[in-house]
Design an enzyme around this catalytic site. Sequence first.
Site, mmCIF file in Angstrom:
data_model
loop_
_atom_site.group_PDB
_atom_site.id
_atom_site.type_symbol
_atom_site.label_atom_id
_atom_site.label_comp_id
_atom_site.label_asym_id
_atom_site.label_seq_id
_atom_site.Cartn_x
_atom_site.Cartn_y
_atom_site.Cartn_z
ATOM 1 N N ASP A 226 32.935 72.215 18.012
ATOM 2 C CA ASP A 226 31.975 73.009 17.560
ATOM 3 C C ASP A 226 32.297 74.448 17.133
ATOM 4 O O ASP A 226 31.567 75.065 16.235
ATOM 5 C CB ASP A 226 30.855 73.063 18.368
ATOM 6 C CG ASP A 226 31.052 73.809 19.909
ATOM 7 O OD1 ASP A 226 31.826 73.138 20.518
ATOM 8 O OD2 ASP A 226 30.362 74.805 20.336
ATOM 9 N N CYS B 158 34.823 78.846 27.668
ATOM 10 C CA CYS B 158 36.348 79.391 27.982
ATOM 11 C C CYS B 158 36.395 80.995 28.159
ATOM 12 O O CYS B 158 35.439 81.592 28.428
ATOM 13 C CB CYS B 158 36.808 79.227 26.425
ATOM 14 S SG CYS B 158 36.797 77.702 25.534
#
Length: 638
Positions: free
Chosen positions: A99, A2
């Site tokens: 996660d 990201c």
Amino acid sequence: MCGIFAAMTREGLPRDRCDEALERLEHRGPDGTGLWTSRDGRWTLGHTRLSIIGLNNGSQPMTSPDGAVHMVVNGEFYGYREIRERLRASGYHFSTESDSEIALHLYHERGIQAATELRGEFAVVIADERQRAMYAIRDRFGVKPLYYAVVGGEVFFASEIKALLALGVPARWDLEGATGGFGRTHEKTEFAGINTVPPGCYAIARDGTVRIYPYWDWEIPTAAQMQADTRTEEEVVADFREALRDSVRQRLVADVEVASYLSGGIDSCAVLGLAQQEMDRPIRAFTLTFDNALYDEAAIAEAQAKLVGATYHPIPITGREIAESFADAIWHSETQMFNGHGVAKFLLSRAVRDAGIKVVFTGEGSDEMLGGYPYFRVDALNDDPTLSADERAKLLDEMLGANAATRALMMPEQISNPEMQAIERRLGWLPATLNVAAVQTNSAAHLFRDDRPASVGQFQPLVGALDRLPIAQRVTGRDHLNQMLYVNAKTILPNFILNYLADRMEMAHSIEGRVPFLDHHVAEAAARVPVSMKVKGIREKHVLREAAKDVLIPEVYDRQKHPFTTPPTRNPNDPMLEFYRDTFASQAAKDQPIFDIEKASAALDQLLEVPDDQRIAAEGNLQRVASVVVMQELFSMS
């Protein structure tokens, strides 16, 4: 993977600046965006998401159940399922399948020491309103980028420098960083006032200041400790294979397809082979190909893919494509390049994205763990007491002959200047590894502007880098090869290799690169490998060859390291020549404060007269000049 940013300001950020920062990071996360702003408006977290795990419910920023702690994450945490189950058993509630959420609860449980439990490639920013502080954590080897700046008592973090600029950080040249080449210290960038959070460290931002603290370091045993190791060679190989195999297995966890980059080198071949053993379907393997036989590895890669049962996908790259994409690659890397290999990786990642892939295995880090590059092997040979002078000279000659494509870059002649003399005083010997960096800076010196400040000309970047490292604790007393592996892991690896040969070129096209060799458990296993099993004669990465022998074709098993580079310019019609001429003729070329364009143009006119085996180094200097000009224009540098 990201894109993230964070800001601690006095009056808050205008929404248009936040939106521009998110837009600058969109390539890192095209699947969604998110913002959190504190109640008083002064703190902001931003996130752009590339969904890999928990596809439908992993949006960020994330907030703790009590509303006091907020978090953004870039990267992957491996082994997260086991940690999640342990936390659930302790009473923690999870609202996503991502996660990333484990970091939020680990922070509640252990504070910033949660960093030591995180495994993988990551950058995290945690905003704790109770503590009036932000905590920024970077993974152990700096696979994921994380930058920060302090401007007028306001603090900014971001995955990429361009997002910091969008938030209002000024774009100014750091002349020491821009002229330092490979020798740049691990914290410095080419932008004044913009630093990196170093690998294996966390930053605490509070009251307009940022302080850096280590949470992990690569501990390599001393030479005496290595001699006390009683393991057999077979046991060393088995230990390393198990660590690497586990790292590969962990990186197969994803809710999307995992593919692989593949060259003709042992690193990517070993990773692909071990990964394919864990899969019940063929892995798609993507290989760059060139029309210059000295640099093309297509035939080897295809045979390797066939052996392990993967599917082979060649991606041809032309000189025209490299010339046309050079500026785009610089925009994403935010640093100088000295070869087109970064651009080639940019083009490879674009092709892989177009094939519908989001996640790939890559082989970076093996050379840095196990002494793969020629200069590492030179340092190992020169430190080997079992070799006579004649034997050593013969092996060095053999290495030179086997590295025709890259010896000008990787095995230059030893230079003696005040900087190398200072290094010898600090270390007690002259490393070939640091000589490469010194030669790179020295070879470009004739192109620098004469009106540079005298202090910049006198600055010694390699000395500055060494003085920022814990030499007495981590370097002294180690074998020479291990000393250089440590230094390299703190400088060239995060600043360059993991930038324009890994994350930045992959994420330019929203591709997540997974790097099994830079798992810290693999690194710890590599640290325990005896030097003689890292470099055996001039055979590099001997332990890896033995550990992965069952998944390698004989040609890969027996082959010497061929560093990944693109072919140099060969004739007057090469598209790169046109690119250099146009770039050097631009207004940005006149405006940049580092290189003398008349000198660079004269060097360009003589490029094709440089001997074939030296041209790759000479052209590398021209690519540095072109990189600076492109940065001047794209980032509006002052």
